[in-house]
Design a protein around this motif. Structure first.
Motif, PDB file in Angstrom:
ATOM      1  N   ARG A  18      -9.242  -4.642 -30.833  1.00 19.65           N
ATOM      2  CA  ARG A  18      -8.175  -3.989 -31.576  1.00 19.65           C
ATOM      3  C   ARG A  18      -6.804  -4.281 -30.984  1.00 19.65           C
ATOM      4  O   ARG A  18      -6.650  -4.466 -29.776  1.00 19.65           O
ATOM      5  CB  ARG A  18      -8.400  -2.479 -31.682  1.00 19.65           C
ATOM      6  CG  ARG A  18      -8.495  -1.732 -30.381  1.00 19.65           C
ATOM      7  CD  ARG A  18      -8.691  -0.247 -30.653  1.00 19.65           C
ATOM      8  NE  ARG A  18      -7.422   0.422 -30.833  1.00 19.65           N
ATOM      9  CZ  ARG A  18      -6.773   1.072 -29.866  1.00 19.65           C
ATOM     10  NH1 ARG A  18      -7.288   1.162 -28.668  1.00 19.65           N
ATOM     11  NH2 ARG A  18      -5.621   1.643 -30.105  1.00 19.65           N
ATOM     12  N   GLU A  20      -3.135  -2.645 -30.696  1.00 18.15           N
ATOM     13  CA  GLU A  20      -2.543  -1.318 -30.811  1.00 18.15           C
ATOM     14  C   GLU A  20      -1.192  -1.353 -31.521  1.00 18.15           C
ATOM     15  O   GLU A  20      -0.894  -0.493 -32.336  1.00 18.15           O
ATOM     16  CB  GLU A  20      -2.393  -0.718 -29.419  1.00 18.15           C
ATOM     17  CG  GLU A  20      -2.342   0.793 -29.431  1.00 18.15           C
ATOM     18  CD  GLU A  20      -2.580   1.356 -28.046  1.00 18.15           C
ATOM     19  OE1 GLU A  20      -3.689   1.154 -27.521  1.00 18.15           O
ATOM     20  OE2 GLU A  20      -1.655   1.970 -27.487  1.00 18.15           O
ATOM     21  N   GLY A  49     -10.121   2.588 -36.427  1.00 18.34           N
ATOM     22  CA  GLY A  49      -8.840   2.464 -37.124  1.00 18.34           C
ATOM     23  C   GLY A  49      -8.418   3.649 -37.976  1.00 18.34           C
ATOM     24  O   GLY A  49      -7.333   3.652 -38.542  1.00 18.34           O
ATOM     25  N   SER A  54      -4.738   1.533 -34.561  1.00 19.32           N
ATOM     26  CA  SER A  54      -4.784   0.074 -34.484  1.00 19.32           C
ATOM     27  C   SER A  54      -3.930  -0.522 -35.598  1.00 19.32           C
ATOM     28  O   SER A  54      -3.897   0.003 -36.709  1.00 19.32           O
ATOM     29  CB  SER A  54      -6.228  -0.413 -34.672  1.00 19.32           C
ATOM     30  OG  SER A  54      -7.098   0.229 -33.753  1.00 19.32           O
ATOM     31  N   LEU A  57      -7.697  -5.288 -36.475  1.00 17.44           N
ATOM     32  CA  LEU A  57      -8.981  -5.385 -35.761  1.00 17.44           C
ATOM     33  C   LEU A  57      -9.535  -6.790 -35.936  1.00 17.44           C
ATOM     34  O   LEU A  57      -9.323  -7.419 -36.980  1.00 17.44           O
ATOM     35  CB  LEU A  57      -9.995  -4.376 -36.345  1.00 17.44           C
ATOM     36  CG  LEU A  57      -9.687  -2.881 -36.244  1.00 17.44           C
ATOM     37  CD1 LEU A  57     -10.755  -2.088 -37.015  1.00 17.44           C
ATOM     38  CD2 LEU A  57      -9.631  -2.414 -34.795  1.00 17.44           C
TER      39      LEU A  57
END
Lengths: 104, 299
Positions: A18, A20, A49, A54, A57
């Motif tokens: 992921r 951020e 998510g 996130s 991904l």
């Protein structure tokens, strides 16, 4: 990462990475087990998510990842690393030489 | 203990972490599975007392918040069972062992919830006690578990806020509401004091020896008392333990928790154990067709 252990597994293990915030590196977040990529996407969205934690991904089957963990430096090639350039001692000597030259 | 195992033990005791692919001593693997599986079971069973309150929650906002919390906790069990699977025990087997009573789950999830006050006290104080244990897992010697705990602790912090908000709202209400909170606290105090386990010295606790957890049981309980008793007192609530006090040296004294009750409850004899496991069993049967459909569609 690890080989898939355990009998009775019905799906594939997908590793989830992921990001951020935009611009940041993707980091490994965990894994999901799913029968196919479509379900893997649904599970990854749900588990990594749904709270807006996130911005993106990546999901990839564990089997598709190739891990490298030995980094042997047989030839001692330090010329492409910081530790190949111990400038401090040389700089000291160069300064001394310049000082001496000015004094003459 | 063979040399390789001793070397491994020294490595984890010096703060080293290992990955799934690394060589793990059999005993370490077995202890990890037992510990992590019980954690996964607890997340899954822990939603049942709260689930009972979704339809009875006082406002739409509370219903939604509680639903979200239930979804989070089930999500945690998914993440945690995934870690157990990579250690070699399939999820289906974890669920079999949970339902048959072979594996355990935390004591606090074996009790009934009588009123909305219980919901507030659970989300605030049970989750607070749990987050203290969970934070001590962030340094777990088994790195995949430590990593997943980061995400779990982050979500648990919302739950404590939710619980605290429920309790504060009731404390600002009418006398009957304040009584509901006090009665719930009286019911939950015993199980809360048992929650972190008997005060076995940490060097005698195999889970600490292998650095699966990073603190002893009593340290966790002291941290809980230190963090939360002042917060309970400041609301005008009474902790139902006349012996509870903080000594000058900072250590909390309290009435010895009922360890027999703890043992009795976690071995499957709690007031709600049978009913909740039965619900898990029937739900699993009723939803089996969904899993079959998913697999058939994917095939």
């Amino acid at each position: 990462m690890g080989a898939a252990r355990g009998a009775g597994r019905s799906g594939v293990i997908y590793e989830v990475f992921r990001q951020e915030r935009k611009g940041q590196a993707f980091a490994h977040a965990g894994s999901v087990e799913a029968p196919n990529e479509e379900f893997a996407e649904a599970y990854a969205r749900e588990q990594y998510g749904r709270r807006g934690e996130s911005t993106a991904l990546w999901i990839a089957p564990r089997e598709a990842l190739h891990e490298i963990e030995d980094f042997v430096d047989e030839l001692g090639r330090n010329y492409h690393r910081v530790d190949g350039y111990p400038l401090k001692e040389k700089l000291g000597r160069a300064r001394e030489r310049a000082e001496a030259a000015r004094a003459r | 203990m063979e040399a390789r195992e001793q070397e491994f033990l020294t490595y984890v005791q010096e703060g080293g972490q290992v990955e799934t692919d690394d060589w793990l001593p059999d005993e370490y693997r077995a202890k990890l599975i037992k510990f992590i599986e019980m954690h996964g079971n607890s997340e899954l069973m822990g939603v049942l007392p709260e689930r009972e309150w979704i339809l009875r929650a006082p406002t739409l906002q509370r219903k939604l918040a509680l639903t979200a919390k239930v979804q989070d906790e089930v999500g945690h069990s998914q993440l945690i069972y995934r870690v157990v699977e990579d250690l070699g025990k399939p999820r289906e087997q974890c669920l079999d062992d949970l339902i048959s009573g072979k594996s355990k789950f935390h004591n606090v999830f074996h009790y009934p919830t009588k009123t909305w006050g219980d919901v507030g006290v659970i989300a605030w104080l049970v989750d607070a006690a749990a987050i203290i244990s969970q934070k001590a897992l962030l340094k777990c010697s088994y790195a995949p578990y430590a990593r997943i705990m980061k995400k779990i602790c982050w979500e648990e912090s919302f739950h404590i806020l939710h619980g605290r908000d429920v309790v504060l709202t009731m404390m600002l209400g009418i006398d009957e509401q304040r009584e509901l909170v006090q009665e719930a606290l009286n019911r939950w105090w015993g199980p809360l004091m048992q929650f972190h386990g008997n005060p076995i010295p940490r060097d005698k606790d195999p889970m600490y020896v292998w650095r699966i957890k990073s603190q002893g049981n009593e340290e966790a309980r002291q941290q809980f008392l230190d963090g939360y008793v002042p917060q309970i007192w400041e609301l005008g609530l009474t902790v139902p333990d006349p012996k509870l006090r903080k000594r000058d040296d900072g250590v909390w004294e309290y009435t010895e928790p009922d360890w027999d009750e703890l043992k009795h409850v976690v071995t499957g004899h709690g007031p709600k154990t049978a009913e909740r496991l039965e619900l898990r069993r029937t739900t699993r049967e009723e939803t089996a067709w969904v899993r079959r459909a998913v697999l058939a569609e994917a095939a």
